[in-house]
Design a protein around this motif. Sequence first.
Motif, PDB file in Angstrom:
ATOM      1  N   MET A 127      -0.211   9.862  11.038  1.00 27.07           N
ATOM      2  CA  MET A 127      -0.024   9.638   9.612  1.00 27.07           C
ATOM      3  C   MET A 127      -0.597   8.263   9.244  1.00 27.07           C
ATOM      4  SD  MET A 127       3.505   9.667   7.386  1.00 27.07           S
ATOM      5  CE  MET A 127       4.026  11.191   8.136  1.00 27.07           C
ATOM      6  N   SER A 128      -1.390   8.230   8.180  1.00 29.14           N
ATOM      7  CA  SER A 128      -2.009   6.966   7.758  1.00 29.14           C
ATOM      8  C   SER A 128      -0.936   5.992   7.272  1.00 29.14           C
ATOM      9  CB  SER A 128      -3.016   7.223   6.638  1.00 29.14           C
ATOM     10  OG  SER A 128      -3.443   5.997   6.075  1.00 29.14           O
TER      11      SER A 128
ATOM     12  N   PHE B  72       1.185   9.623  -1.082  1.00 31.44           N
ATOM     13  CA  PHE B  72      -0.172   9.308  -0.625  1.00 31.44           C
ATOM     14  C   PHE B  72      -0.902   8.603  -1.763  1.00 31.44           C
ATOM     15  CE2 PHE B  72       1.189  12.889   1.865  1.00 31.44           C
ATOM     16  CZ  PHE B  72       0.645  12.695   3.127  1.00 31.44           C
TER      17      PHE B  72
ATOM     18  N   ARG C 229       3.751  13.828  10.781  1.00 26.62           N
ATOM     19  CA  ARG C 229       2.565  14.666  10.632  1.00 26.62           C
ATOM     20  C   ARG C 229       2.441  15.509  11.887  1.00 26.62           C
ATOM     21  NH1 ARG C 229      -3.670  13.100   8.854  1.00 26.62           N
ATOM     22  NH2 ARG C 229      -4.503  15.217   9.141  1.00 26.62           N
TER      23      ARG C 229
ATOM     24  N   ASP D 233      -6.600  12.959   5.343  1.00 18.95           N
ATOM     25  CA  ASP D 233      -5.156  13.133   5.168  1.00 18.95           C
ATOM     26  C   ASP D 233      -4.761  14.593   5.049  1.00 18.95           C
ATOM     27  OD1 ASP D 233      -4.604  10.371   5.195  1.00 18.95           O
ATOM     28  OD2 ASP D 233      -5.202  10.199   3.102  1.00 18.95           O
TER      29      ASP D 233
ATOM     30  N   ILE E 239      -5.767   9.285  -1.636  1.00 22.17           N
ATOM     31  CA  ILE E 239      -5.813  10.216  -0.512  1.00 22.17           C
ATOM     32  C   ILE E 239      -7.250  10.553  -0.148  1.00 22.17           C
ATOM     33  CG2 ILE E 239      -5.752  12.332  -1.910  1.00 22.17           C
ATOM     34  CD1 ILE E 239      -3.636  13.379   0.102  1.00 22.17           C
TER      35      ILE E 239
ATOM     36  N   THR F  76       0.036   5.775   2.993  1.00 21.39           N
ATOM     37  CA  THR F  76       1.304   6.479   2.767  1.00 21.39           C
ATOM     38  C   THR F  76       2.450   5.494   2.653  1.00 21.39           C
ATOM     39  OG1 THR F  76       1.689   6.725   5.146  1.00 21.39           O
ATOM     40  CG2 THR F  76       0.540   8.525   4.031  1.00 21.39           C
TER      41      THR F  76
END
Length: 1281
Positions: free
Chosen positions: A300-301, A316, A295, A323, A319, A305
Amino acid sequence: MPHTQRQQVGSRGQCSSRLLPLLLFLSLAAQPIQAAIHIPSNYHISDLKRPPMIMIQPESVTVFGVEDFVMNCEATGNPLPIFRWTKDGEEFDPGSDPELKVTERAGSFAFYTLSNTMESLKTYQAKYVCYASNELGTAVSNEATISSDVPPTQQKEKKGNVKAEEGSSTILKCNPPQSSMEPIIHWMDSKLHHIQLSERVMLGKDGNLYFAHLTTEDNRNDYTCNVQYLATRTILTKEPITLTVNPSNSVLLNRRPQMMRPTGSHSTYHTLRGQTLELECIVKGLPTPKVSWLRKDGEMSESRTIKDMFNHRLRFSNISESDGGEYQCTAENSQGKVSHTYTVTVEAAPYWIKEPSSQLYAPGETVRLDCQADGIPSPTISWTINGVPISAIDKDSRRSLTASGSLILEDVNFGDTAIFQCQASNKHGTILTNTNVYVIELPPQILVEDGNTYTFTEGKTALLECETFGSPKPKIIWESSSTSSLLADPRVNQLTNGALEIFNVTHDDEGFYTCSIQNTNLSVNAELEVLNRTVIVSPPQDLKVQRGNTTIFTCLAVVDPKLGPPQIQWRKNNKKIFESPSDGKYTFDGPDLKITNVEEEDEGLYTCDVITKLDSAEASGTLSLWDRPDPPELLQITEPKRRSVTLSWTPGDEHNSPVLEYVVEFEDQGSKESGWEELKRVIGKKSRTNLHLWPYMSYRFRVIAINYVGKSGPSEPSEIHNTFAEAPDNNPADVRSESIDPDTLVITWEDIDQRNFNGPDFKYRVLWRRVVGSGPTWHTNYTTTPPFTVSDIGSFSAFEIKVQAVNEEGKGPEPDPVIGYSGEDVPLEAPMNVGIELINSTTLRVNWAAIEKETVRGHLLGYKVYVTRTGSRGHHRGRRSREPESPVVVETTEEKKLISDLRPYSHYDLAVAVFNSKGEGPPSETLSFNTSEGVPGPPMSLMLDSQSETEMTLRWTPPDHPNGVLVRYALQYQQIVESEDSPLQLESIDDPTATHFTLKGLDRHSHYRFFLKGCTALGEGEAIMREGATTLDGAPPAKIHYTAGENSINFTWVAKKRHRNVDFHIHYLNKNDGTKWKKTEKVDSSLSFFQLQGLTPGSHYRVLLTYSNTTFWETDIDTEGTEVTEVEPSFAPQGWLIGVVCAILLLLLILLILCFIKRSKGGKYSVKDKEEGPMDSEARPMKDETFGEYRSLESDLEEKRTASQPSLGEESKLCSEDNLDFNGSSAITTELNMDESLVSQFSRPSEGGDALHGLPDNSPLNPPAVSPATNGMPNSVPILD
């Protein structure tokens, strides 16, 4: 929670997988939400009206066939609601349409098509809304959409052929048919095996098969795309594709990565909050490129993800707005890399922030309905009442809208009862909630029971319930019996639901509380009980354990008894521990947690949870591994001096246990046989020390570390260090004389340790001289070891002696002289002027003049007094005189001695001698003296003999120690009663030669205790005690039992306790064969068993038991087996019986011979005499009074039944002369021996009527019954020792 349904698209109730994320979100956003007015079930009211509430929402559906067209709506309410519909916002009556069929039930409305063609359904493609109404309002459903679609069909295709060079990339296209449903693509071969996907061979979201580069292994003619539609349960198989890979004739050229999907360098994606989004990155190149994701504008989660398809997809899930941003896919190989950037924009359909709640209101109240929603873009809030927009309703000054979207209705009345709809909308969808405003008056009620008891533990938060209901809402008042201002306590809080909350409750809060409704007489009482909190008094300790060992955590808690036994749970690092029966790692034992074979993974924090039904407590302790330390390293010797050096070292690993101390050891290189020895201990904080050394030694050092676990191994030895020689520092210690032989002086001392020699040629210089007469001249000599002996110097002469250490370097310090003596000799003279003073009959005082020291010829150790008893002043009646006894030696260091424990009325001799370490001197002149008369000891034996029910004869033998002249005997006796002993009665027996006495007039029902004492002129002596009771007249047995066999009947009974034995007969008659009555020989009642033999199997017998011609028991008995009609005469039974009788008679004859032989050797003696050892013939009683005379033959037979093998050498009761007449006893013996094994199977229960004062049969106060002899034997009674 609000009631929700999902809107689905697709036939047969299935959503199209392609549109599922979007439609699912829109369904959640657009569905109506409503909360029911909750009237508690325990509120007593009848037929309460309820507004309508939609329970099942109409669902959006995509119709692929006419059977899929169904629209349903269900609702509840009282009265039942009426349904109506709108279609695209216009009123719609399904019942008036001839193409539709309507199904109506109570609370339900559904319609579906009657048409058979899909063409007719196109007119019904629209948006539908269901309205459910009753007199309290109208509830509105969500909007449901009906659309139609054609199921996908197989298209005609030609077989595909793709040709490409090895190393190049290619794409095999699938081209699935267009449909509202999202297909699932499977690439397979002709055998329906899936094509193997990899980083090189990938499946795109468009269904195509992508090759990053080709190999010759990709050659095949059956690449088949299978398209699956879940909603229609359809699988379409495309025509197979042939892929031909032409091999390269030259070296393959590597290729840089290039994007195949998506193309270009940038893509933009729009999605909605809560949906699933997939970013795809398919590249080509040789070698196969590696794909990575990042990202660009943030983190980034990780939770939402996931990377899929060999890292070529970034998915995702659910989401969120956070995000949204820029993401980059990078593909790289050895030739270079390529990137693609994705811009993700996340918007949101409306969602609720705060929903209005349905409530009951009383007339006159103000209603505020708060309705807040959020979304991207921000939604618009609008209100409807019963499905009608507010703008279309007449204005009311009591009704107003706030800027935030809240609706306020003031001063409500019954006509304001309605269902209000709040709707939030933006471009992505609409959400709706139904809120009931119910204006009603309901009388208040308390819904909890009166007299509830609430129990809590100290420190907890107590909650006393007082649930009420009414409209308007009742106002609750709490009161306490212990305080007038309950709510003034900051710990007390009244909740909005009426409950009373008390924080940190204590025992002072215990008592009764009253909950009442203001302005009514309604109230309930509640009791608060406060128990002691659970406290862990012995928490788990921090433990350190060696690897492989077992350890135990202990957790002891104190729990209030009313809480019952607690449950103990253990956690390790906050994870629950379970017992391990397989490997035994964890074992729970009460408050203990046992951990076996401790390893590194067992280290951590262990927590004990003590859980009761009301509270819990926890405590923790750590477990860590520890071990012995590693050996120290790098030993160094510095600062050498004449007698010292400094030793330093580097500590080894401590292994979680600090070093407590170091042990410095040394090895003498001159005497290695001594090994390593400890020199010094150093505290663990130091790593250097100063060592004090001995001269003239060669040293090597090593160091050992010690911690709580144990010792380390030794360090590597240091280099060798030598010290120089010096003169001795000390002389030998403990110089003394140990002269034993006369005329010699032996000088000895403690040998000096070799390490203290301090130099070579070590020896001792010995010096001595007389204390008197020899002047200052010292005699000198040398020796290397002690002792040193000087001869021809007289006995026990005093000398000054000293010993000095000497070596090649010089002498030790000047020693101090000590006094020593030459050897001793035995004393020459006896003590003089010995005198005796008699104090009483057992004590005297003796004294004498002090001895001259010169005559002792040694150290005086003391005096020995010899006291010898030569005999008694008088003789026992009929006893022979005894030999003088061995002398008693008493030692003393004084010239006097008190001597006790003499025997009264005896002749003694006394002498005194002096002694030293060499021995005794001659004894003094012997003095004779006599002790005075004393009281006698107890009689040697006492036996009881009962001639009748009221008489008892006592027989005894005189005291072994009369201690004077016996003048009489004193007899005391008393009845034994349960509560306390009765008064003693006294009989004086004035004849000192008497050995028996008869008491008359005794109570036949009582037990007695007898005390007999001998008396001299000085008084009564020690008593001998016996207990017993008189013997009762004979009586027939009671409690008769029997067991029948085929040829015999076994009889058992209980003999009367204390009763004389009696003889009785058994009469029996066989009623089957008509024979006459038969009877047995006499049966002895003491046997408790008899076997009646020779009976006929399967016969009926009448049996009588008679005593003195009187029947005392009778019955009918059937023998077992089948009746025998004719029996041949046989000699076998009679022969067996005769053989047994002959064997018994032979045994009795042998016993008689042994008895006569024994009597000819001196007769019998009592068990008491046997225990006390051999006795002079004169001391024996004039008559042989043994237990044998007072026990019957039957008692002996009883003993035979219980003894495994009685010895013929024992005092057989058959040997008493009164038992030698056996006339008639053979029958008894015969009956006994016929089946001794059967006898052992029957016990002899006690007879309740004759039990003595409730005592058990085996009590010492309740002796077993002994029967009299049947043929002239004397009466007997047991003696209770």
